[in-house]
Design a protein around this motif. Structure first.
Motif, PDB file in Angstrom:
ATOM      1  N   THR A 160     -13.019   4.007   3.788  1.00 21.19           N
ATOM      2  CA  THR A 160     -13.841   3.966   3.890  1.00 21.19           C
ATOM      3  C   THR A 160     -13.921   2.537   4.425  1.00 21.19           C
ATOM      4  N   ASN A 161     -15.641   2.551   5.413  1.00 18.69           N
ATOM      5  CA  ASN A 161     -14.938   1.123   5.441  1.00 18.69           C
ATOM      6  C   ASN A 161     -16.377   0.853   5.017  1.00 18.69           C
ATOM      7  N   GLN A 166       0.928  -1.160   0.317  1.00 18.34           N
ATOM      8  CA  GLN A 166      -0.089  -0.113   0.119  1.00 18.34           C
ATOM      9  C   GLN A 166       1.012   1.101  -0.051  1.00 18.34           C
ATOM     10  N   ILE A 167       1.934   1.255   0.799  1.00 25.26           N
ATOM     11  CA  ILE A 167       2.513   2.402   0.674  1.00 25.26           C
ATOM     12  C   ILE A 167       3.524   2.880  -0.564  1.00 25.26           C
ATOM     13  N   VAL A 198      -6.404  -1.500   2.637  1.00 29.65           N
ATOM     14  CA  VAL A 198      -5.989  -1.757   2.751  1.00 29.65           C
ATOM     15  C   VAL A 198      -6.489  -2.939   4.457  1.00 29.65           C
ATOM     16  N   PRO A 199      -5.949  -3.935   4.491  1.00 31.66           N
ATOM     17  CA  PRO A 199      -6.708  -4.920   4.788  1.00 31.66           C
ATOM     18  C   PRO A 199      -6.218  -5.676   6.681  1.00 31.66           C
ATOM     19  N   PRO A 214     -11.278  -2.474   6.820  1.00 35.56           N
ATOM     20  CA  PRO A 214     -11.946  -2.522   8.093  1.00 35.56           C
ATOM     21  C   PRO A 214     -11.277  -1.661   8.792  1.00 35.56           C
ATOM     22  N   PRO A 215     -11.908  -0.465   9.663  1.00 34.27           N
ATOM     23  CA  PRO A 215     -11.537  -0.234  10.747  1.00 34.27           C
ATOM     24  C   PRO A 215      -9.913   0.060  11.225  1.00 34.27           C
ATOM     25  N   GLY A 216      -9.212   0.340  11.453  1.00 38.52           N
ATOM     26  CA  GLY A 216      -8.606   1.050  12.183  1.00 38.52           C
ATOM     27  C   GLY A 216      -6.936  -0.102  12.025  1.00 38.52           C
ATOM     28  N   ASN A 217      -6.806   0.198  10.589  1.00 36.02           N
ATOM     29  CA  ASN A 217      -5.708  -0.520  10.204  1.00 36.02           C
ATOM     30  C   ASN A 217      -4.417   0.179   9.558  1.00 36.02           C
ATOM     31  N   GLY A 218      -4.545   1.339   9.571  1.00 33.58           N
ATOM     32  CA  GLY A 218      -4.219   2.160   9.419  1.00 33.58           C
ATOM     33  C   GLY A 218      -4.183   3.216   7.682  1.00 33.58           C
ATOM     34  N   LYS A 219      -5.468   3.672   7.668  1.00 36.84           N
ATOM     35  CA  LYS A 219      -6.066   4.437   6.359  1.00 36.84           C
ATOM     36  C   LYS A 219      -4.806   5.716   7.222  1.00 36.84           C
ATOM     37  N   THR A 220      -6.085   6.652   7.966  1.00 41.92           N
ATOM     38  CA  THR A 220      -4.956   7.483   8.528  1.00 41.92           C
ATOM     39  C   THR A 220      -4.073   7.842   8.895  1.00 41.92           C
TER      40      THR A 220
END
Ligand code: ATP
Length: 401
Positions: free
Chosen positions: A291-292, A153-154, A313-314, A187-193
């Motif tokens: 988005t989730n 992703q990076i 971002v899994p 899913p939430p909390g996997n480093g999108k932000t």
């Protein structure tokens, strides 16, 4: 006159002279003190006059009627202006001679007299409270090294966001336009932000975070105005990264809805689309969204020229979990801890869960008055953090999106 008489006369005169001198001295002292008094009174007078002037000004201010605010919609050739007043209707109004007519342009905020509605003042530009209170960070303190398990992703973010910002000439030479917007989903909390912040930091850009629901407003047209203001702010602060979190709040699929609230949300999305269309992809503002729920997004958002790069971002796999744990235990005092074992035990944990596990393990050590953390602390923390989800899931059968 006898000698004695002459002598007495001389003594009297001398006594009179002494009296007269002391009288004179008294008078001089009195004059001095009166002069001092006069000076003090004059200073007091000046102070009171100043206070009086200020109180009068304050009184005038309190007595003057309030002015109506309006936004200029058009400037007519005869010098008058068409304004939209804050109370609703549009008016054609005169402009006071005290106002510089050059300051009156379409979009400027003005103050008008209540009775005659003539423009008395041009007000400074104001940004909506919602926009001013957004998270705006110049070069956030997050780097790619703080993100674990998202190497692919990076790499993709570097190619789609970093490269066009740092080397726009590469795209010009090849003759292609860089992607307009990048959508991170998962899913939430996997480093999108974290990813968005890291790219802002790496490109020395300003990071502007907006949550989709902040665009959803009570009054018609407000959401669209905030979208406009956010993009204007981004252009002013450029280079900048606009990160729209939870974009599904405004970008969900349009249905024929009769509810006016839904129509307003769609209007806000249309404004977002039109802002994106009007954007120069090789400019110094990049748009990222997260988005989730990618499945409910409107296809119009995802078409080429808008969010045309989708990056998943899994949840991290085992190797990714070890990486995330390594990052979050960097400053922790570990003793005989195999992070591989912890990763083994934390299947299905998100990046945020793994961070919580590290904190929780530290708490277990503190509870036992130790200044180092053992593997058992991590295992208890895994049970505590992940166990609470299992309980919730079994109660409601709920999973993300
Ligand atoms: P949401 O969808 O709920 O907005 P998100 O995917 O944007 O979540 P982040 O806000 O980036 O998640 O992450 C939350 C926290 O979890 C961060 O503070 C970060 O410390 C940690 N975290 C998440 N993923 C990772 C990762 N891959 N590497 C390191 N830390 C991570």
């Amino acid at each position: 006159m006898s000698y004695q008489a002459k002598y007495d006369e001389g003594g009297r005169r001398e006594a009179d002279r002494v009296d007269a001198e002391s009288y004179l001295q008294n008078l001089q002292r009195r004059i001095k003190s009166l002069e001092l008094q006069k000076r003090n009174t004059e200073t007091e007078l000046v102070r009171l006059q100043r206070e009086n002037r200020e109180l009068r000004k304050e009184l005038d201010r309190l007595r003057s009627p309030p002015l109506i605010t309006a936004v200029v919609e058009d400037v007519l050739v005869d010098g008058r202006a068409v304004v939209k007043s804050s109370s609703g209707p549009n008016y054609v109004v005169n402009v006071s001679h005290f106002v510089n007519t050059n300051d009156i342009v379409v979009g400027s905020r003005v103050a008008m007299n209540q009775r005659t509605l003539s423009i008395l003042e041009v007000l400074p530009f104001s940004r909506d409270q919602a926009v001013s209170s957004m998270e705006i960070v110049k070069r956030p303190a997050v780097s790619y090294k703080d993100i674990g398990g998202l190497d692919l992703q990076i790499a993709e973010i570097k190619e789609t966001v970093e490269l066009p910002l740092k080397h726009p000439e590469l795209f010009e030479r090849v003759g292609i336009e860089p992607p307009s917007g990048v959508l991170l989903y998962g899913p939430p909390g996997n480093g999108k932000t974290q990813l968005a912040k890291a790219v802002a930091s790496e490109t020395e850009s300003t990071f502007i975070k907006v949550v989709g629901s902040e665009f959803v407003r009570k009054f018609i047209g407000e959401g669209a105005r905030i979208v406009r203001e956010v993009f204007q702010l981004a252009r002013e602060k450029g280079p900048s990264i606009v990160f729209i979190d939870e974009i599904d709040a405004i970008g969900s699929r349009r249905i024929d809805s009769e509810v006016s609230g839904d129509r307003e949300v769609h209007r806000t999305m249309m404004q977002l689309l039109s802002e994106m269309d009007g954007f120069d992809p090789s400019g110094n503002v990049k748009i990222l969204a997260a988005t989730n729920r990618p499945d409910i997004l409107d296809p119009a958002l995802l078409r080429p020229g808008r969010f045309d790069r989708l990056i998943e971002v899994p949840l991290p796999d085992k190797k990714g979990r070890v990486n995330v744990l390594t990052i979050h235990t960097r400053n922790m005092n570990l003793k005989n801890v195999e992070l591989e074992d912890v990763a083994e035990r934390s299947e299905n944990a998100s990046g945020a869960d793994l961070k919580a596990i590290c904190t929780e393990a530290g708490m277990f050590a503190i509870r036992e008055s130790r200044d180092y953390i053992e593997e058992a602390d991590f295992f208890s923390a895994c049970n505590k953090v992940l166990g609470s989800y299992e309980e919730k899931d079994s109660e409601s059968g709920l999973i993300y999106g």
